[in-house]
Design an enzyme around this catalytic site. Sequence first.
Site, short mmCIF file in Angstrom:
data_model
loop_
_atom_site.label_atom_id
_atom_site.label_comp_id
_atom_site.label_asym_id
_atom_site.label_seq_id
_atom_site.Cartn_x
_atom_site.Cartn_y
_atom_site.Cartn_z
CG HIS A 192 -8.08 0.88 16.15
ND1 HIS A 192 -7.49 2.03 16.69
CD2 HIS A 192 -7.88 1.12 14.70
CE1 HIS A 192 -7.21 2.97 16.04
NE2 HIS A 192 -7.39 2.69 14.75
CB ILE A 197 -0.09 4.91 6.23
CG1 ILE A 197 -1.54 5.44 6.41
CG2 ILE A 197 0.74 4.47 7.43
CD1 ILE A 197 -2.44 4.52 7.34
N GLY A 198 1.64 4.56 3.47
CA GLY A 198 2.80 3.75 3.02
C GLY A 198 3.88 4.78 2.60
N GLY A 213 0.91 -1.30 0.05
CA GLY A 213 -0.06 -0.01 -0.16
C GLY A 213 0.79 1.04 0.08
C1 LMR Z 1 -7.07 5.79 13.01
O1 LMR Z 1 -7.18 5.42 14.14
O2 LMR Z 1 -6.59 7.01 12.86
C2 LMR Z 1 -7.23 4.76 11.92
O3 LMR Z 1 -7.71 3.70 12.33
C3 LMR Z 1 -7.99 5.59 10.83
C4 LMR Z 1 -9.48 5.53 11.02
O4 LMR Z 1 -10.36 5.45 10.21
O5 LMR Z 1 -9.75 6.28 12.28
#
Ligand code: LMR
Length: 320
Positions: A176, A14-15, A10
Amino acid sequence: MARKKIALIGAGMIGGTLAHLAAKKEMGDIVLFDIAEGMPQGKALDLSQCGPIEGFDAKITGSNDYADIAGADVVIVTAGVPRKPGMSRDDLLGINLKVMKSVGEGIKNNCPDAFVICITNPLDAMVWALREFSGLPHNKVVGMAGVLDSARFATFLAWEFGCSVKDVNAFVLGGHGDTMVPVTSYTTINGIPVNDYAKIKGVSESRIDEIVDRTRKGGGEIVGLLGNGSAYYAPATSAIAMAEAYLGDQKRILPCASYVEGKYGLDGLYVGVPTVIGAGGTEEVIEIELSDEEKNNLKVSTDAVEELLEACKSLDGSLA
Ligand code: LMR
């Protein structure tokens, strides 16, 4: 000794940031892979030309061919689609699951000995699926989230207290998503429990609760501000810290989406837990004592991850 090889799957925001950081730190030679033709090659060329200015020695190449990640020591996966304002990370499950399938196969066929760090959302489900598709051992596949979420928590606390971020040791567990669990009982300001420090500084409990809530929604706050895309500097910095812990056998204890079996009452789930990262990959999951309330919050968060795994299984029969 041959240089290490870092494959970045990717080549988006970020990549590209990962490639820049890894090159600046001379972590090894870098392959920036993407399915978009020309884009990883263009970014690799641009980044290579930073070398003479910044004084780093790293070969950076762009590629559309998985064969070019052969023999990579570390693979960091950001491939997939980011969310848009108003979406949750979970809304990306269907589309990014398909991406994880081809990435997992690319890793399995070309660098089955690599340490793989997944950043693609919805993180905990995608790292699980990537592990399934790649067939790598569980200790060699991990998700980046807790380092990022803890850094957000630490940043907001440092702003509130007017102290240095260097003195804040913040701790976030769980999935997350918006149910993640910032754990104040393990969060300290240079060793002083955060709730004690809040009393010293006259910061109310409700203000700490607001900071916890802002941390939970930290990714969405940035998505809303950017309008098109999601955070990239801090996610990339977090994954680089994890890669350095592996390559340097640092035995760091980092909150990561690791495979948990038989701890925290879990039986084979990827979720954010304190993890020792060293040359063996995720070498140990540390089980800490939690209050009943923290346990309940963690259960809500892990239940949400389990639901996503069920959704993955119903979308792709090979995962069932
Ligand atoms: C983040 O926490 O910044 C990432 O997981 C991207 C997002 O969609 O929040």
